[in-house]
Design a protein around this motif. Sequence first.
Motif, PDB file in Angstrom:
ATOM      1  N   ILE A 221       0.859  -1.184   0.000  1.00 45.88           N
ATOM      2  CA  ILE A 221       0.000   0.000   0.000  1.00 45.88           C
ATOM      3  C   ILE A 221       0.897   1.236   0.000  1.00 45.88           C
ATOM      4  O   ILE A 221       1.983   1.209   0.591  1.00 45.88           O
ATOM      5  CB  ILE A 221      -0.935   0.009   1.235  1.00 45.88           C
ATOM      6  CG1 ILE A 221      -1.920   1.181   1.158  1.00 45.88           C
ATOM      7  CG2 ILE A 221      -0.139   0.055   2.533  1.00 45.88           C
ATOM      8  CD1 ILE A 221      -2.976   1.169   2.274  1.00 45.88           C
ATOM      9  N   SER A 222       0.472   2.280  -0.674  1.00 43.19           N
ATOM     10  CA  SER A 222       1.287   3.497  -0.660  1.00 43.19           C
ATOM     11  C   SER A 222       1.207   4.132   0.722  1.00 43.19           C
ATOM     12  O   SER A 222       0.200   4.000   1.425  1.00 43.19           O
ATOM     13  CB  SER A 222       0.809   4.488  -1.724  1.00 43.19           C
ATOM     14  OG  SER A 222      -0.427   5.045  -1.350  1.00 43.19           O
ATOM     15  N   ILE A 223       2.269   4.825   1.087  1.00 43.59           N
ATOM     16  CA  ILE A 223       2.291   5.457   2.402  1.00 43.59           C
ATOM     17  C   ILE A 223       1.216   6.544   2.509  1.00 43.59           C
ATOM     18  O   ILE A 223       0.658   6.776   3.581  1.00 43.59           O
ATOM     19  CB  ILE A 223       3.697   6.025   2.716  1.00 43.59           C
ATOM     20  CG1 ILE A 223       3.759   6.494   4.171  1.00 43.59           C
ATOM     21  CG2 ILE A 223       4.083   7.131   1.747  1.00 43.59           C
ATOM     22  CD1 ILE A 223       5.164   6.840   4.636  1.00 43.59           C
ATOM     23  N   THR A 224       0.879   7.195   1.388  1.00 46.96           N
ATOM     24  CA  THR A 224      -0.157   8.231   1.441  1.00 46.96           C
ATOM     25  C   THR A 224      -1.529   7.616   1.719  1.00 46.96           C
ATOM     26  O   THR A 224      -2.324   8.183   2.480  1.00 46.96           O
ATOM     27  CB  THR A 224      -0.205   9.033   0.128  1.00 46.96           C
ATOM     28  OG1 THR A 224      -0.264   8.128  -0.975  1.00 46.96           O
ATOM     29  CG2 THR A 224       1.017   9.922   0.002  1.00 46.96           C
ATOM     30  N   LYS A 225      -1.814   6.455   1.139  1.00 46.05           N
ATOM     31  CA  LYS A 225      -3.098   5.796   1.395  1.00 46.05           C
ATOM     32  C   LYS A 225      -3.160   5.283   2.830  1.00 46.05           C
ATOM     33  O   LYS A 225      -4.208   5.343   3.478  1.00 46.05           O
ATOM     34  CB  LYS A 225      -3.301   4.639   0.411  1.00 46.05           C
ATOM     35  CG  LYS A 225      -3.640   5.101  -0.998  1.00 46.05           C
ATOM     36  CD  LYS A 225      -3.913   3.927  -1.919  1.00 46.05           C
ATOM     37  CE  LYS A 225      -4.256   4.428  -3.315  1.00 46.05           C
ATOM     38  NZ  LYS A 225      -4.469   3.301  -4.267  1.00 46.05           N
ATOM     39  N   LYS A 226      -2.039   4.793   3.333  1.00 49.60           N
ATOM     40  CA  LYS A 226      -1.985   4.339   4.722  1.00 49.60           C
ATOM     41  C   LYS A 226      -2.246   5.493   5.669  1.00 49.60           C
ATOM     42  O   LYS A 226      -3.005   5.368   6.638  1.00 49.60           O
ATOM     43  CB  LYS A 226      -0.599   3.733   5.003  1.00 49.60           C
ATOM     44  CG  LYS A 226      -0.436   3.203   6.433  1.00 49.60           C
ATOM     45  CD  LYS A 226      -1.326   2.004   6.689  1.00 49.60           C
ATOM     46  CE  LYS A 226      -1.088   1.429   8.084  1.00 49.60           C
ATOM     47  NZ  LYS A 226      -2.004   0.306   8.379  1.00 49.60           N
ATOM     48  N   LEU A 227      -1.633   6.628   5.378  1.00 46.77           N
ATOM     49  CA  LEU A 227      -1.827   7.806   6.220  1.00 46.77           C
ATOM     50  C   LEU A 227      -3.256   8.332   6.108  1.00 46.77           C
ATOM     51  O   LEU A 227      -3.823   8.829   7.088  1.00 46.77           O
ATOM     52  CB  LEU A 227      -0.846   8.912   5.827  1.00 46.77           C
ATOM     53  CG  LEU A 227       0.506   8.885   6.544  1.00 46.77           C
ATOM     54  CD1 LEU A 227       1.487   9.832   5.863  1.00 46.77           C
ATOM     55  CD2 LEU A 227       0.357   9.259   8.015  1.00 46.77           C
ATOM     56  N   LEU A 228      -3.837   8.215   4.914  1.00 40.44           N
ATOM     57  CA  LEU A 228      -5.201   8.702   4.708  1.00 40.44           C
ATOM     58  C   LEU A 228      -6.180   7.947   5.600  1.00 40.44           C
ATOM     59  O   LEU A 228      -7.138   8.518   6.126  1.00 40.44           O
ATOM     60  CB  LEU A 228      -5.598   8.542   3.235  1.00 40.44           C
ATOM     61  CG  LEU A 228      -6.761   9.388   2.725  1.00 40.44           C
ATOM     62  CD1 LEU A 228      -6.467  10.877   2.926  1.00 40.44           C
ATOM     63  CD2 LEU A 228      -7.007   9.097   1.259  1.00 40.44           C
TER      64      LEU A 228
END
Length: 320
Positions: A221-228
């Motif tokens: 998973i991309s880190i941006t999606k994880k953070l989202l």
Amino acid sequence: MATLVTIKSSPIEDAEALQKAFKDAEALHKSVQGWGTDEKSVITILGHRNVYQRQQIRKSYQETYQEDLLKRLESELSGDFERAVYRWMLEPADRDAVLANVAIKDGNKGHVIIEIVSVLSPEEVLAMRRAYHNRYKHSLEEDVAAHTTGHLRQLLVGLVTSFRYGGDEINPKLAKTEADILHESIKEKKGNPEEAIRILTTRSKTQLLATFNRYRDDHGISITKKLLDNASDDFHKALHTAIRCINDHKKYYEKVLRGALKRVGTDEDGLTRVVVTRAEKDLKDIKEVYYKRNSVHLEDAVAKEISGDYKKFILTLLGK
């Protein structure tokens, strides 16, 4: 890295540029004289001049009429049109300083500061901080620190004061190690935020891109999606913004524009900020990203949502 080549203009070219600036200054002076302002002339002239030409016009206007063109326009124009023209007329570093100060005063626009310092080069960030000193007589970092607390303050002050290495070198082993550190740092918010802050505020953008790519490869998973998924507080939202800006600022700007135009009541500040700051950089690329994402040309979307002289000016900067 490419070598910057400075091309010197000839005395004849300099004289022609000065003459053109004088004629533009003269035309602008006529447009603000008497009853009412000739907004069409303001748009036609300033909307088709590059940053160097605009500074020459401002200088010529001051020398000829003993008056600051920027202050005159500020008094003659109004609303979103005035703000857009004012920011367009500023030198880039000064403009970014103004945008940062406005964001600080607003109280809930830390994302604008993150956007500015995460997208600009190290030298551009330094120039913006100097411009902030000159304009406001104190530092950007002290103002940021005075208006934030906790880990959000640490992140913002770190980003503002960072002078990243600008080279293309990558350390794959470090990317692997720090991808794991970031994973633990943002995992259910139980990790160590200070490690994420350290990585994001000190590593070069090239190294960070390698780290973000490794994160995606290792964790699916991309880190941006994880953070989202976890971005419920201001700190994690700020982390998300910083990473998006560093990872692909053109996609980030497309999202800002989409949000500005599709919300109930257009976000004119967001629209102006992106168009004015990117018009002489990569606005053409951002427009293409917008079209691919929305199947609508940015100019058409803008034309439907705003009106008047502000609309004419923004469309001029968009190349319409």
